[in-house]
Design a protein around this motif. Structure first.
Motif, short mmCIF file in Angstrom:
data_model
loop_
_atom_site.label_atom_id
_atom_site.label_comp_id
_atom_site.label_asym_id
_atom_site.label_seq_id
_atom_site.Cartn_x
_atom_site.Cartn_y
_atom_site.Cartn_z
N PRO A 262 0.83 -1.21 0.00
CA PRO A 262 0.00 0.00 0.00
C PRO A 262 0.87 1.26 0.00
CG PRO A 262 0.07 -0.98 2.20
CD PRO A 262 0.78 -1.92 1.29
N VAL A 263 0.70 2.07 -1.01
CA VAL A 263 1.48 3.31 -1.11
C VAL A 263 0.87 4.34 -0.17
CG1 VAL A 263 2.13 5.20 -2.64
CG2 VAL A 263 2.20 2.83 -3.47
N GLY A 279 7.43 0.03 5.14
CA GLY A 279 8.59 -0.82 4.93
C GLY A 279 9.23 -0.72 3.57
N PHE A 280 8.83 0.24 2.75
CA PHE A 280 9.50 0.37 1.44
C PHE A 280 9.50 1.83 0.98
CE2 PHE A 280 5.05 -0.24 0.23
CZ PHE A 280 4.86 0.68 -0.80
N SER A 281 10.54 2.15 0.25
CA SER A 281 10.66 3.43 -0.44
C SER A 281 11.38 3.14 -1.74
CB SER A 281 11.44 4.44 0.40
OG SER A 281 11.52 5.68 -0.28
N VAL A 282 10.69 3.37 -2.86
CA VAL A 282 11.19 2.92 -4.16
C VAL A 282 11.25 4.11 -5.10
CG1 VAL A 282 10.92 1.23 -6.01
CG2 VAL A 282 10.01 0.72 -3.74
#
Length: 483
Positions: A262-263, A279-282
């Motif tokens: 989920p962004v 938990g993510f950064s892209v």
């Protein structure tokens, strides 16, 4: 000499709008030899959004849309592109009978002018008022809703103005509830049904338009006064479309679908975009297509474009509950050669309507069983969503029993809730989209799509995905280092 690089596109939302757009980008850049990768971010464990097909003890239930009209070329092109043509499942010809609840009784909707005149759908005075539409002048300022929001009339206002109050309340009101789950007195005609505005503007009225279009058809031209075509699904339900999109995108070798992602935020650094969530950064991404609902896209843009976010947050959504009921064939007294029924607001019922799903599409219920799909809630009755499943099912049954002559208890009950089910295009919607479009010009590489904006149906999403795929491709090809 600029060294070619791999250009990156992020698509936020793995529903049909996001997946179809991703595939169109891949196809367009593939034709031009573009060196590009697409990453689709989907919040749920599986892609598809509201296009899901559930299987329960021999029953086949749709989570969202029941199908699509086979009159949209873009959707048919997508079906062929995905190799799904042989899995198309048109609705049964035997279910062309549709009903409205009028004064507590089901009345079959007439399919010809002669049948309409003989029907008890409307009183004689209301029919005479409808005939007078032929002599009414066209409204001024038609087609100016985006530039002049004050000219944006509601669907009810249009219906009453052209065809009279009885028509607007008995026939137009339930149609709007069946499509949008909405209130005809609150939705914009220009945004929801732009074809109606076009017909009045070009021909001076609806009956004049019908006469003109009939003449064109006699000359071999293909034209329609409104939505046409046959309701169509797939042998395995609408999930067939999602599965084929997922498979084809994966087989491209140039794309990834990231589920459970989920962004939360979009950020812009120099001329590129970054996508972040738990938990993510892209990133960096050269372009981002946000195909999530408007209220979700608003959260994504809160930091990078707060004004645009505020505009998107203004688009409301109607809550809808789908109550699926299964019965033995002998327990349903109504004629099963029927599509379903709709309920005008003036009838003071809680249900919006009901489809006889097992009659519309074969294979949706076990042999000898009947599957009903009732819709409850909507913009005019949101508080009914506060009921728990048991009370919601009992309420639905209490209203359907006398209409469909149901006997005994259902042998299957399944309730599907959509707290934010269908976008509501209020007056001013087109002006809002115009403002958002101007905002996006100051945010190069950001694109919006999906059912929140220019059409809620599968066909609208697929049609827009084709055009957006071309727009994104042109943008990418204009970037430095992107071939």
């Amino acid at each position: 000499m600029i060294t070619p690089r791999i250009c990156q596109v992020a698509v936020l939302g793995g529903g049909v709008a996001g997946l179809a757009t991703a595939l169109n980008i891949l196809d367009q850049t593939g034709k031009s030899g573009g060196n590009l990768r697409v990453t689709v971010f989907e919040a749920d464990a599986t892609p598809g959004g509201n296009l899901r097909t559930l299987h329960q003890d021999g029953w086949q239930l749709e989570w969202g849309a029941n199908g699509f009209l086979d009159s949209e070329p873009a959707t048919l092109r997508l079906v062929r592109r995905l190799g799904l043509a042989e899995r198309l499942l048109p609705s049964s010809d035997a279910t062309r009978h549709r009903f409205l609840l009028v004064n507590g009784r089901l009345e079959e909707i007439p399919t010809s002018p002669k049948a309409f005149l003989k029907s008890g759908m409307l009183p004689p005075g209301a029919k005479l008022r409808m005939a007078g539409e032929l002599f009414l002048p066209a409204r001024r300022n038609l087609g100016r809703a985006a530039e002049e929001p004050a000219t944006d009339e509601t669907i009810y206002e249009f219906g009453r103005r052209r065809l009279g109050r009885e028509f607007a309340e008995v026939m137009l009101d339930p149609m709007v509830k069946g499509i949008f789950g909405g209130d005809a007195r609150q939705l914009s005609l220009a945004a929801a049904f732009p074809r109606m505005v076009e017909l009045e503007k070009n021909h001076g009225g609806l009956f004049r338009a019908m006469i003109a279009l009939a003449r064109r058809r006699k000359k071999g031209h293909k034209t329609d006064a409104g939505p046409s075509g046959t309701l169509t699904s797939f042998q395995g339900g609408m999930a067939d479309l999602v599965a084929a999109l997922e498979r084809t995108i994966g087989q491209s070798g140039r794309a990834e679908i990231r589920c459970d992602s989920p962004v939360e935020t979009l950020t812009r650094e120099q001329d590129t975009w970054h996508v972040s969530g738990p938990g993510f950064s892209v990133g960096p991404f050269d372009a981002v297509v946000d195909a999530t609902p408007a209220h979700t896209a608003a959260r994504h843009l809160t930091d990078v474009a707060p004004g645009t976010a505020a505009e998107l947050a203004r688009i409301p959504f109607a809550p809808i509950a789908v109550v699926a009921l299964g019965f033995d064939r002998e327990a349903v007294g109504h004629n099963l050669n029927s599509f379903g029924l709709l309920v005008p607001s003036r009838e003071k019922r809680d249900i919006l309507g009901c489809l006889l799903t097992s009659s519309i599409f074969p294979g949706r219920a076990p042999d000898g069983k009947v599957l009903l799909r009732a819709m409850v809630g909507g913009a005019t009755n949101p508080t009914v969503m506060d009921l728990d499943d048991e009370h919601l099912a009992n309420l639905t049954l209490s209203e359907l029993r006398p209409m469909l002559h149901l006997k005994g208890a259902p042998i299957m009950v399944r309730i599907i809730r959509h707290p934010r089910g269908i976008a509501q295009y209020l007056p001013g919607h087109l002006a809002l989209l115009r403002q958002v479009g101007q905002d996006l010009e100051r945010l190069p590489g950001l694109f919006l799509t999906g059912s929140s904006y220019r059409g809620i149906a599968v066909n609208a999403c697929v049609k827009e995905a084709e055009a957006l795929g071309r727009n994104v491709t042109r943008y990418i090809e204009g970037l430095e280092g992107c071939p």
